[in-house]
Design an enzyme around this catalytic site. Sequence first.
Site, mmCIF file in Angstrom:
data_model
loop_
_atom_site.group_PDB
_atom_site.id
_atom_site.type_symbol
_atom_site.label_atom_id
_atom_site.label_comp_id
_atom_site.label_asym_id
_atom_site.label_seq_id
_atom_site.Cartn_x
_atom_site.Cartn_y
_atom_site.Cartn_z
ATOM 1 N N HIS A 54 -10.326 -0.277 -3.266
ATOM 2 C CA HIS A 54 -10.692 -1.329 -1.878
ATOM 3 C C HIS A 54 -11.855 -0.699 -1.070
ATOM 4 O O HIS A 54 -11.751 -1.194 0.085
ATOM 5 C CB HIS A 54 -9.743 -1.241 -1.093
ATOM 6 N N ASN A 127 -1.469 -6.397 -0.813
ATOM 7 C CA ASN A 127 -2.297 -7.048 -1.886
ATOM 8 C C ASN A 127 -2.242 -8.538 -1.186
ATOM 9 O O ASN A 127 -0.883 -9.055 -1.350
ATOM 10 C CB ASN A 127 -2.551 -6.694 -3.434
ATOM 11 N N TYR A 337 -2.294 7.185 1.558
ATOM 12 C CA TYR A 337 -3.210 6.264 1.538
ATOM 13 C C TYR A 337 -4.323 7.488 3.218
ATOM 14 O O TYR A 337 -5.198 7.650 3.545
ATOM 15 C CB TYR A 337 -2.396 5.495 2.737
#
Length: 485
Positions: A54, A127, A337
Amino acid sequence: MSKRVLTTESGAPVADNQNSASAGAGGPLLLQDQHLLEKLARFNRERIPERVVHARGSGAYGHFEVTDDVTGFTHADFLSTVGRRTEVFLRFSTVADNLGGADAVRDPRGFAVKFYTEQGNYDLVGNNTPVFFIKDPIKFPDFIHSQKRDPFTGRQEPDNVWDFWAHAPEATHQITWLMGDRGIPASYRHMNGYGSHTYQWTNAEGEAFFVKYHFKTNQGIRSLSSEQAAEIAGKDPNSHQTDLLQAIERGVRPSWTLYVQVMPAAEADGYRFNPFDLTKVWPHEDHPLQRVGRLVLDRNPDNVFAEVEQAAFSPNNFVPGIGPSPDRMLQGRLFAYADAHRYRLGVNHTLLAVNAPRATAASNYGRDGLMAANSQGRAAKNYEPNSYGGPAETGRPLSAPLTVNGHTGTYETSLHTKDDHFFQAGELYRLMSEEEKSRLVANIAGGLSQVSRDDVIEKNLAHFHAADPEYGRRVEEAVHALRED
């Protein structure tokens, strides 16, 4: 109005910003030129490590407004009242390519929303597809390595891409999505967003529900063919960024309607397939879409680096009434993350303006570390509990507990009826028109025919045959035709 004075980072006025200090008019430069050294040193450090995935992204601010009562399912405060608005930041992104890659490529798109709620920031990281390639996080580094640039050739290699997929039959459903007509959105405004994972909602009575998020674009779905995308990417690699920026600047306010699918927690164990499997969707006839609200984007960031590149989303940022599910990929991302942001941006990345709470204030015992800005010195304590009125725990869990059983160990996900890798890929194929099927087959064959090993090709073909006999036959014929040319 007095003219503003240029200063060094320490605040001293700069006398000359056009000429470096030297030993005489033609002599070497001087180490004592603090302004020159500071300027060059900062320039060398302007870039931070890009995201592993990303990396290429765009973003905008806006708001989310509740349009329907969902208090029967969750006691999340920002969803508690029809008409209530919450500020949001939304970051779109491609997944596989590097920061300088083109926007108009065949790749899933990230759709990450940060809700600045009065109970803290809630991050929903998803997404533009409702499914993913794998369902266990232990495979994620290997999957991404297969999709990124090859360490020898420096480019994405079909041999690597399709070899991984050959050994990951669960990817067949997502491949069918990616290689289909929606694989290349025309813009970020013209695609849906999905939470993809299964999450948990808990109402005020403590009842637990599992939910899936669907953000339906109000601009309509628009996509690009492979030929259109190649032309656009060559003319303007920043096509999606350009479109989003210019649309908002001219007063267009892109919007999405949020729907959720809701499953009472008690139904999960008896469902006909694993409802926490990220490679599968919940059929709408089982769990219809229920409208929640409207998300609107209305303001561009002032600084793309500060607000888009440094935006940090973590799916473990929950608020009361919302929590995780046993979704394995989600469970892995709850750690991964936040850890990625601690590496890229430092342990104090949550103090950056785009990441800090806006409708409330963070109050905890985090101290020090790189770029610490909240000294909390003097009499402030950095331990808990304490006797000095420091922040204390509430004793109220954010969500309902998850049921666990069995022995520790490594397990494949439990099998339910119809819990195979292929049936939903086949259902998706059979929903397509003849024209959509033809483009899907051509897109798959275009990549698979470039693979150098016959055994890898055959393993992939077997997956498409298992999804649907016609699907497999057409892909096989197209691949063989291309390899014979």
